[in-house]
Scaffold this active site. Structure first.
Site, PDB file in Angstrom:
ATOM      1  N   SER A 124     -12.242  88.642  44.957  1.00 34.03           N
ATOM      2  CA  SER A 124     -11.199  88.021  44.686  1.00 34.03           C
ATOM      3  C   SER A 124     -10.883  86.949  45.918  1.00 34.03           C
ATOM      4  CB  SER A 124      -9.936  88.735  44.266  1.00 34.03           C
ATOM      5  OG  SER A 124      -8.951  87.979  43.645  1.00 34.03           O
ATOM      6  N   ASP A 178     -11.081  88.988  32.579  1.00 36.83           N
ATOM      7  CA  ASP A 178     -10.366  88.593  33.984  1.00 36.83           C
ATOM      8  C   ASP A 178      -9.101  87.765  33.792  1.00 36.83           C
ATOM      9  OD1 ASP A 178      -9.438  88.180  36.790  1.00 36.83           O
ATOM     10  OD2 ASP A 178     -11.357  88.225  37.476  1.00 36.83           O
ATOM     11  N   HIS A 209      -9.924  92.158  35.916  1.00 39.16           N
ATOM     12  CA  HIS A 209     -10.308  91.772  37.448  1.00 39.16           C
ATOM     13  C   HIS A 209     -10.468  93.270  38.275  1.00 39.16           C
ATOM     14  CE1 HIS A 209      -9.842  88.847  40.565  1.00 39.16           C
ATOM     15  NE2 HIS A 209      -8.847  89.630  41.252  1.00 39.16           N
TER      16      HIS A 209
END
Length: 229
Positions: A124, A178, A209
């Site tokens: 991320s 996600d 995610h």
């Protein structure tokens, strides 16, 4: 020079000649990916370094102070994130984190690890920082693993990228579901890099995610192919 980031260091054998610097995502810390690293079965001894991001207020979370590699200057709705995440960026914060990761790379070089044996990995926000940093590093690195992420500051890449990065292998992976960084946004970053002839391998998974077991196995195989004595 800024001080070396506080970090967790894990060595899988004596006198490792390979290092993996692994960055966590927003609001997590260096502990986040230790269990996953411990699952990986690699052919050589590796030194893992899991730095803790600095504490800073994050606009997307109402200014709440948490560990973050840079600020996110968007609203809270995922549609707005998708539309704006690559437009209103905290370039100062991203570049400050780049300097801190370069310090960790320099530390490993001083320990005798060759640049070609240093890997950057991140999830991320952490993935965005390792992409940004690795593509601008003046030596060919062992590889870049960018998980559930995107390329920050894309408009500056061509002017700032080092030619060595063209041959640095890149592993990018993303979840189809996600809700934080949409799959299409990550894929668009990968496609842009591929068009510019970076050595990139893309993987998509049926997950949100997150990280899934299939992805961990693919990471293990990808790393094992690139690690040598």
């Amino acid at each position: 020079m800024p001080p070396i980031l506080p970090n967790i260091t894990l060595e899988t054998g004596k006198e490792p000649k390979h290092s993996i610097i692994w960055l966590h995502g927003l609001g997590a810390d260096g502990e986040d990916f230790v269990p996953i690293a411990e699952e990986l079965e690699l052919p050589v001894a590796v030194r893992y370094i899991f730095p803790h991001a600095p504490m800073r207020p994050v606009t997307i979370n109402g200014g709440y102070v948490m560990r973050a590699w840079y600020d996110i200057l968007t609203g809270a709705a995922s549609a707005e994130i998708s539309a704006n995440i690559g437009r209103r960026e905290d370039s100062e914060g991203i570049r400050a984190s780049q300097i801190q990761i370069e310090e960790l790379i320099a530390q490993e070089r001083q320990r005798g690890v060759a640049a070609k044996n240093i890997f950057l990995a991140g999830f991320s926000q952490g993935g965005a920082v390792v992409l940004h940093t690795g593509l601008r590093h003046p030596e060919q690195l062992g590889g870049i693993l960018a998980l559930s992420t995107y390329l920050p500051l894309p408009q500056t890449l061509q002017a700032e990228a080092d030619a060595c990065a063209k041959v640095t292998p890149i592993f990018m992976a993303h979840g189809h579901g996600d809700p934080v960084i949409p799959y299409a946004f990550g894929k668009a970053s990968a496609d842009m890099l591929s068009r510019q002839h970076y050595e990139l391998e893309w993987h998509g998974y049926d997950m949100p995610h997150a990280v899934c077991p299939e992805e961990i196995r693919d990471i293990e195989l990808w790393l094992a192919r690139r690690l040598s004595g």
